[in-house]
Write a protein that holds these residues in place. Structure first.
Motif, PDB file in Angstrom:
ATOM      1  N   ARG A 121       0.805  -1.226   0.000  1.00 41.54           N
ATOM      2  CA  ARG A 121       0.000   0.000   0.000  1.00 41.54           C
ATOM      3  C   ARG A 121       0.837   1.275   0.000  1.00 41.54           C
ATOM      4  N   LEU A 122       2.120   1.182   0.200  1.00 40.62           N
ATOM      5  CA  LEU A 122       2.971   2.368   0.273  1.00 40.62           C
ATOM      6  C   LEU A 122       2.932   3.225  -0.997  1.00 40.62           C
ATOM      7  N   PRO A 123       3.012   2.661  -2.196  1.00 40.22           N
ATOM      8  CA  PRO A 123       2.951   3.522  -3.396  1.00 40.22           C
ATOM      9  C   PRO A 123       1.623   4.278  -3.516  1.00 40.22           C
ATOM     10  N   GLU A 124       0.539   3.630  -3.139  1.00 45.29           N
ATOM     11  CA  GLU A 124      -0.775   4.289  -3.195  1.00 45.29           C
ATOM     12  C   GLU A 124      -0.821   5.498  -2.260  1.00 45.29           C
ATOM     13  N   TYR A 125      -0.348   5.326  -1.039  1.00 43.42           N
ATOM     14  CA  TYR A 125      -0.361   6.432  -0.078  1.00 43.42           C
ATOM     15  C   TYR A 125       0.659   7.515  -0.440  1.00 43.42           C
ATOM     16  N   ALA A 126       1.749   7.140  -1.085  1.00 45.43           N
ATOM     17  CA  ALA A 126       2.724   8.139  -1.544  1.00 45.43           C
ATOM     18  C   ALA A 126       2.104   9.017  -2.622  1.00 45.43           C
ATOM     19  N   GLN A 127       1.309   8.400  -3.526  1.00 44.94           N
ATOM     20  CA  GLN A 127       0.621   9.193  -4.545  1.00 44.94           C
ATOM     21  C   GLN A 127      -0.404  10.130  -3.912  1.00 44.94           C
ATOM     22  N   LYS A 128      -1.146   9.640  -2.926  1.00 47.63           N
ATOM     23  CA  LYS A 128      -2.126  10.492  -2.242  1.00 47.63           C
ATOM     24  C   LYS A 128      -1.442  11.671  -1.552  1.00 47.63           C
ATOM     25  N   LEU A 129      -0.304  11.395  -0.906  1.00 50.99           N
ATOM     26  CA  LEU A 129       0.443  12.465  -0.244  1.00 50.99           C
ATOM     27  C   LEU A 129       0.941  13.482  -1.266  1.00 50.99           C
ATOM     28  N   ALA A 130       1.437  13.013  -2.409  1.00 50.63           N
ATOM     29  CA  ALA A 130       1.927  13.921  -3.449  1.00 50.63           C
ATOM     30  C   ALA A 130       0.783  14.784  -3.986  1.00 50.63           C
ATOM     31  N   ARG A 131      -0.404  14.180  -4.211  1.00 47.45           N
ATOM     32  CA  ARG A 131      -1.553  14.963  -4.685  1.00 47.45           C
ATOM     33  C   ARG A 131      -1.973  15.995  -3.647  1.00 47.45           C
ATOM     34  N   PHE A 132      -1.924  15.631  -2.369  1.00 46.64           N
ATOM     35  CA  PHE A 132      -2.277  16.574  -1.310  1.00 46.64           C
ATOM     36  C   PHE A 132      -1.312  17.756  -1.279  1.00 46.64           C
ATOM     37  N   VAL A 133      -0.017  17.485  -1.390  1.00 42.05           N
ATOM     38  CA  VAL A 133       0.990  18.553  -1.360  1.00 42.05           C
ATOM     39  C   VAL A 133       0.824  19.468  -2.562  1.00 42.05           C
ATOM     40  N   VAL A 134       0.597  18.885  -3.752  1.00 42.05           N
ATOM     41  CA  VAL A 134       0.400  19.702  -4.950  1.00 42.05           C
ATOM     42  C   VAL A 134      -0.858  20.552  -4.805  1.00 42.05           C
ATOM     43  N   GLY A 135      -1.937  19.975  -4.282  1.00 40.24           N
ATOM     44  CA  GLY A 135      -3.180  20.729  -4.078  1.00 40.24           C
ATOM     45  C   GLY A 135      -3.003  21.861  -3.074  1.00 40.24           C
ATOM     46  N   ALA A 136      -2.271  21.599  -1.993  1.00 39.21           N
ATOM     47  CA  ALA A 136      -2.038  22.637  -0.979  1.00 39.21           C
ATOM     48  C   ALA A 136      -1.199  23.772  -1.561  1.00 39.21           C
ATOM     49  N   ARG A 137      -0.178  23.440  -2.342  1.00 33.66           N
ATOM     50  CA  ARG A 137       0.639  24.482  -2.979  1.00 33.66           C
ATOM     51  C   ARG A 137      -0.193  25.311  -3.951  1.00 33.66           C
TER      52      ARG A 137
ATOM     53  N   MET B 286      -3.405  25.806  -3.890  1.00 34.03           N
ATOM     54  CA  MET B 286      -4.320  26.641  -3.130  1.00 34.03           C
ATOM     55  C   MET B 286      -3.599  27.854  -2.542  1.00 34.03           C
ATOM     56  N   ALA B 287      -2.401  27.658  -2.030  1.00 34.37           N
ATOM     57  CA  ALA B 287      -1.635  28.766  -1.462  1.00 34.37           C
ATOM     58  C   ALA B 287      -1.262  29.776  -2.548  1.00 34.37           C
ATOM     59  N   ASN B 288      -0.854  29.295  -3.718  1.00 33.26           N
ATOM     60  CA  ASN B 288      -0.510  30.209  -4.816  1.00 33.26           C
ATOM     61  C   ASN B 288      -1.736  30.966  -5.318  1.00 33.26           C
ATOM     62  N   ASP B 289      -2.884  30.280  -5.386  1.00 32.07           N
ATOM     63  CA  ASP B 289      -4.115  30.958  -5.804  1.00 32.07           C
ATOM     64  C   ASP B 289      -4.506  32.037  -4.803  1.00 32.07           C
ATOM     65  N   ALA B 290      -4.369  31.728  -3.511  1.00 36.11           N
ATOM     66  CA  ALA B 290      -4.701  32.718  -2.477  1.00 36.11           C
ATOM     67  C   ALA B 290      -3.759  33.906  -2.561  1.00 36.11           C
ATOM     68  N   ARG B 291      -2.479  33.651  -2.790  1.00 35.65           N
ATOM     69  CA  ARG B 291      -1.508  34.744  -2.918  1.00 35.65           C
ATOM     70  C   ARG B 291      -1.835  35.607  -4.130  1.00 35.65           C
ATOM     71  N   GLY B 292      -2.164  34.974  -5.257  1.00 38.08           N
ATOM     72  CA  GLY B 292      -2.513  35.730  -6.459  1.00 38.08           C
ATOM     73  C   GLY B 292      -3.775  36.556  -6.264  1.00 38.08           C
ATOM     74  N   GLN B 293      -4.762  35.979  -5.588  1.00 34.84           N
ATOM     75  CA  GLN B 293      -6.000  36.718  -5.327  1.00 34.84           C
ATOM     76  C   GLN B 293      -5.731  37.915  -4.419  1.00 34.84           C
ATOM     77  N   LEU B 294      -4.885  37.725  -3.419  1.00 36.66           N
ATOM     78  CA  LEU B 294      -4.538  38.823  -2.522  1.00 36.66           C
ATOM     79  C   LEU B 294      -3.787  39.919  -3.269  1.00 36.66           C
ATOM     80  N   GLN B 295      -2.888  39.544  -4.164  1.00 36.24           N
ATOM     81  CA  GLN B 295      -2.168  40.533  -4.974  1.00 36.24           C
ATOM     82  C   GLN B 295      -3.132  41.311  -5.858  1.00 36.24           C
ATOM     83  N   ASP B 296      -4.108  40.630  -6.449  1.00 38.72           N
ATOM     84  CA  ASP B 296      -5.087  41.311  -7.299  1.00 38.72           C
ATOM     85  C   ASP B 296      -5.928  42.290  -6.501  1.00 38.72           C
ATOM     86  N   GLN B 297      -6.327  41.899  -5.300  1.00 34.16           N
ATOM     87  CA  GLN B 297      -7.202  42.746  -4.499  1.00 34.16           C
ATOM     88  C   GLN B 297      -6.460  43.943  -3.911  1.00 34.16           C
ATOM     89  N   LEU B 298      -5.218  43.734  -3.481  1.00 37.37           N
ATOM     90  CA  LEU B 298      -4.469  44.827  -2.857  1.00 37.37           C
ATOM     91  C   LEU B 298      -3.739  45.704  -3.867  1.00 37.37           C
TER      92      LEU B 298
END
Length: 136
Positions: A23-39, A41-53
């Protein structure tokens, strides 16, 4: 707190033992997708903040919002090392302004109460609390 190399190796060994090699490869893929999604989301939030300010975004000192700088020991140490005269002066200024504000508020209340007492159109106060027998 950053993780050093030995801690990372221990985590990998624990993951292999707990999850197993199947099961390790499956959970490694899930972790990688989570990290990519979090990054993303953070970049989208930063871009939105730059647009608003707009151009004000560049003037923000982001270090002041870092929670790691709020070390309670450092805050207490700085408060204890601060000259006592500054603290006493600040408290006296606050106390003086508060007393004058309270005096002004009391004066306004007395004036208002005097106006109400002399006003014939003001309703008479109700004696006792109204009670509805049918409410229960």
């Amino acid at each position: 707190m950053p993780m050093n190399g030995w801690e990372f190796i221990i985590l990998i060994v624990l993951a292999v033992v707990i999850l197993g090699p199947d099961r390790l490869p499956e959970y490694a893929q899930k972790l990688a997708r989570f990290v990519v999604g979090a990054r993303r989301m953070a970049n989208d939030a930063r871009g939105q903040l730059q647009d608003q300010l707009g151009p004000e975004y560049e003037d923000i000192d982001w270090r002041q919002y870092d929670p790691r700088q709020y070390d309670p020991r450092r805050i207490v140490r700085e408060a204890l090392l601060e000259p006592i005269e500054d603290s006493v002066r600040d408290v006296r200024e606050i106390g003086t302004s508060t007393r004058s504000d309270i005096d002004g508020l009391s004066r306004r209340r007395r004036d208002r109460d005097d106006d109400v007492r002399h006003d014939d159109s003001a309703p008479e106060p109700v004696e006792g609390t109204p009670y509805d027998l049918e409410a229960t």
